[in-house]
Scaffold this active site. Structure first.
Site, short mmCIF file in Angstrom:
data_model
loop_
_atom_site.label_atom_id
_atom_site.label_comp_id
_atom_site.label_asym_id
_atom_site.label_seq_id
_atom_site.Cartn_x
_atom_site.Cartn_y
_atom_site.Cartn_z
N LYS A 199 -52.90 89.19 -15.85
CA LYS A 199 -52.06 88.06 -16.23
C LYS A 199 -52.16 87.01 -15.12
CE LYS A 199 -48.68 90.49 -19.10
NZ LYS A 199 -49.08 91.90 -19.12
N LYS A 257 -45.90 96.26 -28.84
CA LYS A 257 -44.99 96.59 -27.73
C LYS A 257 -44.27 97.89 -28.08
CE LYS A 257 -45.01 92.96 -24.82
NZ LYS A 257 -45.15 93.08 -23.35
#
Length: 320
Positions: free
Chosen positions: A235, A133
């Site tokens: 997702k 991230k």
């Protein structure tokens, strides 16, 4: 003869989980279990705060209404993404439409110390892929960490996710600290900038490939081949039904793009289903499912190899 149960649950999270500047203390969600004769199917409905348009409470209302309709013989799927996904998984299990084979090779997620990731990757068999991230700290620091990892592990390919955190200037600051000789080993960087046009410019100017994630859920998004765009990250909890997920994978593959099935921090039950979906729809791609360690327990179904304690269905709050 049809029957159904709906369960509500809440899982404590590790202290350091932050989503879009919000600390996530618990992961809240629902399970639906559908039965028809001897057959049974489960699904998870867990909207992700800050990312899903719907709340947990809204999803619960839609799910309970859908279950009552299903018991009465109506099979039309709800429109709400998290409910559509969970319900379609339960129906797919009920009809054996979701294959049992699963891809449990998750790209490990680096949440803090890069040394921890280096140790984890040293033991990783086969293709070395990890996710980092970026955008949570200073762009310069992110660039230095990414460069360190790529330098330390010569056969590593990194997936990066900025969640649209950067301005064009921040993107340039990041790239400045990543050795140009290593940039081809950045598999892709998800949504580096706040706008798609700025992200496209980032890819052109730095030579770092990008991937679409949030963009897939915007009404003006279209699947087209673009210079610098290498992948789409899907997702399912945020996308909708299994059919919609399958359509997006098919559209990406038709353009030569990599499609990655990715977690929205589901419980172990949802993650094991995502591993099955990944093996089914994207068999040649390691999915992005390394989020179970953010939680303190597993529920109903185990993730293979996880040491976390398992909470049985009998311990959950039953709504129906």
């Amino acid at each position: 003869m049809r029957s159904a149960q709906v369960y509500r649950w809440q899982i404590p999270m590790d202290a350091g989980v932050v989503l879009r500047d919000r600390r996530l203390k618990t992961r809240d969600g629902l399970y639906v279990c559908l039965r028809e004769g001897e057959r049974e199917g489960w699904g998870e409905i867990s909207p992700l705060p800050g990312f899903s348009q719907e709340t947990w409470e809204e999803a619960q209302s839609v799910l309970l209404a859908w279950v009552n309709n299903w018991l009465a013989g109506d099979c039309e799927l709800p429109q709400m993404p998290s409910v559509a996904f969970g319900v379609s998984c339960a129906l797919a299990e009920l009809t054996d439409a979701l294959p049992q084979a699963a891809n449990y090779r998750a790209a490990p997620l680096c949440n803090g110390d890069p040394d921890d990731l280096i140790l984890k990757l040293a033991d990783m068999p086969g293709e070395k892929v990890a996710k980092v991230k970026v955008g949570l700290y200073e762009a310069v620091r992110d660039g230095m960490v990414v460069n360190l990892l790529l330098e330390a592990i010569p056969d590593l390919h990194l997936r990066l996710d900025a969640n649209r955190a950067w301005t064009p200037l921040k993107g340039q600051q990041f790239a400045k600290y990543v050795n140009p000789d290593y940039r081809h080993r950045i598999a892709f960087l998800e949504e580096p900038c706040k706008t798609r046009d700025d992200s496209r410019a980032f890819a052109r100017e730095t030579g770092i490939a990008i991937a679409w994630d949030e963009s897939l859920r915007e009404p003006d998004f279209a699947f087209v081949a673009e210079e610098g765009v290498r992948a789409v990250v899907i997702k399912p909890t945020l996308t909708g039904s299994l059919d919609k997920v399958r359509e997006q994978v098919k559209a990406a593959h038709a353009l030569g793009l990599t499609a990655v099935i990715s977690s929205s921090i589901e419980s172990s039950l949802g993650l094991t289903q995502l591993a099955r979906i990944a093996a089914w729809l994207t068999p040649d791609t390691i999915p992005g499912l390394d989020t179970l360690d953010l939680m303190q327990v597993q529920q109903v179904r185990r993730w293979p190899g996880s040491p976390l304690p398992l909470v049985d269905v009998d311990a959950l709050e039953r709504l129906l």
